[in-house]
Design an enzyme around this catalytic site. Structure first.
Site, mmCIF file in Angstrom:
data_model
loop_
_atom_site.group_PDB
_atom_site.id
_atom_site.type_symbol
_atom_site.label_atom_id
_atom_site.label_comp_id
_atom_site.label_asym_id
_atom_site.label_seq_id
_atom_site.Cartn_x
_atom_site.Cartn_y
_atom_site.Cartn_z
ATOM 1 C CG ASP A 82 5.303 -3.021 -11.894
ATOM 2 O OD1 ASP A 82 5.758 -2.984 -10.998
ATOM 3 O OD2 ASP A 82 4.042 -3.254 -12.333
ATOM 4 C CE1 TYR A 128 4.642 -0.139 -2.819
ATOM 5 C CE2 TYR A 128 5.208 0.356 -5.041
ATOM 6 C CZ TYR A 128 4.350 0.615 -4.395
ATOM 7 O OH TYR A 128 3.498 -0.960 -5.306
HETATM 8 C C1 G6P Z 1 3.171 -2.148 -8.452
HETATM 9 C C2 G6P Z 1 4.354 -2.366 -7.804
HETATM 10 C C3 G6P Z 1 4.630 -4.184 -7.714
HETATM 11 C C4 G6P Z 1 3.074 -4.594 -7.188
HETATM 12 C C5 G6P Z 1 2.028 -3.555 -7.532
HETATM 13 C C6 G6P Z 1 0.402 -4.032 -6.993
HETATM 14 O O1 G6P Z 1 3.279 -2.451 -9.920
HETATM 15 O O2 G6P Z 1 5.817 -1.989 -8.383
HETATM 16 O O3 G6P Z 1 5.983 -4.355 -7.154
HETATM 17 O O4 G6P Z 1 3.614 -5.784 -6.711
HETATM 18 O O5 G6P Z 1 2.328 -2.597 -7.895
HETATM 19 O O6 G6P Z 1 -0.107 -4.446 -7.377
HETATM 20 P P1 G6P Z 1 -1.203 -4.848 -7.262
HETATM 21 O O7 G6P Z 1 -2.229 -3.947 -7.779
HETATM 22 O O8 G6P Z 1 -1.391 -6.234 -6.748
HETATM 23 O O9 G6P Z 1 -1.763 -4.219 -5.757
#
Ligand code: G6P
Length: 438
Positions: free
Chosen positions: A168, A262
């Protein structure tokens, strides 16, 4: 009507995804939603609240929650998999152990991602095997992290599985780009993008008439990164806000492209470590924030017996999952960024690498679009990172300490083989019972 199983039913993301599915019932009709989790108690709270919510908003949709794989995976068309093996407690370890050694602490990048990958592979393969047994025609829509390592593992260890790997993050970034140049939705843009998961670049963005939107987006990023004027929901959280701003420096090193956020972990690891709190990482932020919020809201719904006035919100951003399921079910040939085996799409890159590129998705699965040759800078970075991902999967398969040490040593986030070994030894200790013995 379709039957859906959500693997990782106890996830904090489940209610938002269910609300999103309800919002799309007209174009994606659902008979039954099944929740599956190996933590029955955690899942039950989410399930009980969602059941009340469903009764009030879409009584025709049935909900069922189970820890029994047969019940959960029998007679389903799609499995949406967002599992987190070891939950947030292990995410905290993934982030804090590297930081103790002065290295980036992140759940999908660097040593944390490798550690999480070693746990996730077992969980995802297990679900693929249940699907094979109970619903062999079903497709897995997989967005379990770390997606890069999971995708490589499924390519290598379950080559015939019907799995679609998707992330996503490019979608989230495209939403920010669209809003920054005054478009109402990312769907007004047609993009070219290539890379690995959480490791890629946009090279071309146009509107439907073919007008080049890159200059305007780049201008914004050069000044503000992906930060928006209005402040998106994610930007309200300190860590994401910082990430979106930092995209400015990430973009500066290749001014013709736009980066996945990232990449900051690989290009500015020193900055990242210096700006991390070793005692309070993203896992702590999520446990105190989203985790607490979602479970409190669910308990409120259960206690009151109604979801009226609930602050649980629809995760409209997750609607790409419906687009993907529809593409398979109705052969829509929707153009989407997917994580697929390269097989020559990037002509000067390893054919067996799992790359993230535009594909047309239809009932046979994703059909990758040709990317052609990529420049030396990106290619070299990707070769190093794909080495990390492949060595991690080989280490898992062969139970090889040596290969996992090599994987860590190869990561741009780690300064030396010595530091890699010290981190590895701590990770092995912390992951007892989750990793195969090395
Ligand atoms: C985005 C990334 C995901 C990840 C998420 C973590 O959506 O694409 O790969 O898992 O962020 O988010 P968080 O809010 O749990 O740090």
């Amino acid at each position: 009507k379709f039957n859906i199983s959500i693997a990782g039913g106890g996830s904090t993301f489940t209610p938002g995804i269910i609300l999103m599915l309800l919002d799309h019932l007209e174009d994606f009709p659902i008979d039954t939603i099944k929740l599956y989790d190996n933590d029955g108690e955690r899942q039950q709270t989410i399930a009980d609240a969602c059941e009340i919510l469903l009764k009030e908003r879409a009584p025709e949709v049935k909900l069922l929650a189970s820890t029994d794989p047969k019940v959960a995976f029998e007679n389903v068309d799609f499995v949406m998999a967002h599992i987190r093996v070891g939950k947030y407690a292990m995410r905290e370890q993934d982030e804090k152990i590297p930081l103790r050694h002065g290295v980036v602490g992140q759940e999908t990048c660097g040593p944390g991602g490798i550690a999480y990958g070693m746990r996730s592979i077992t969980g995802v393969l297990e679900i693929i095997d249940y699907m094979e047994k109970y619903s062999p025609d079903a497709w897995m829509l997989n967005y379990s992290n770390p997606a890069a390592i999971v995708a490589e593992a499924t390519r290598k260890l379950r080559p015939n599985s019907k799995i679609l790997n998707i992330c996503d993050m490019p979608i989230g970034i495209e939403e920010l780009m669209a809003s920054n140049i005054g478009l109402s939705s990312r769907k007004e843009m047609v993009v070219k993008y290539y890379g690995l998961n959480h490791f890629g670049w946009w090279t071309d963005i146009r509107d439907k008439s073919g007008k080049d939107l890159m200059p305007e987006i780049i201008k914004h990023v050069e000044q503000h990164g992906y930060a928006t004027d209005t402040g998106s929901d994610m930007e309200k959280e300190a860590s994401w806000s910082d990430t979106f701003k930092k995209a400015r420096d990430v973009q500066a090193i290749d001014k013709d492209t736009l980066p996945n956020t990232y990449l900051k972990y690989y290009l500015y690891p020193d900055y990242e470590v210096a700006h991390s709190n070793k005692e309070y990482t993203r896992a702590n932020e999520v446990m105190a924030g989203r985790e607490k919020f979602v479970f409190t809201e669910c308990e409120n719904i259960i206690n009151k017996g109604t979801a009226e006035g609930t602050e649980l919100t629809i995760d409209e951003h997750a609607s790409y999952i419906v687009d993907l399921a529809r593409a398979i079910a109705f052969n829509t040939k929707e153009r989407m960024l997917m994580i697929v085996e390269n097989k020559g799409a990037i002509s000067n890159f390893e054919p067996t690498a799992m790359v993230e590129i535009p594909c047309l998705v239809g009932s046979e699965g994703p059909e990758p679009l040709s990317v052609g040759e990529i420049p030396r800078f990106q290619k070299s970075l990707m070769e190093q990172q794909v080495g990390v991902e492949k060595l991690t999967v080989e280490a898992y398969e062969e139970q090889s300490y040596q290969k996992l040490w090599q994987a860590l040593t190869l990561s741009r986030t780690i300064p030396s083989a010595k530091v890699a070994k010290d981190i590895l030894d701590d990770l092995i200790e912390a992951n007892k019972g989750y990793w195969p013995d090395l």
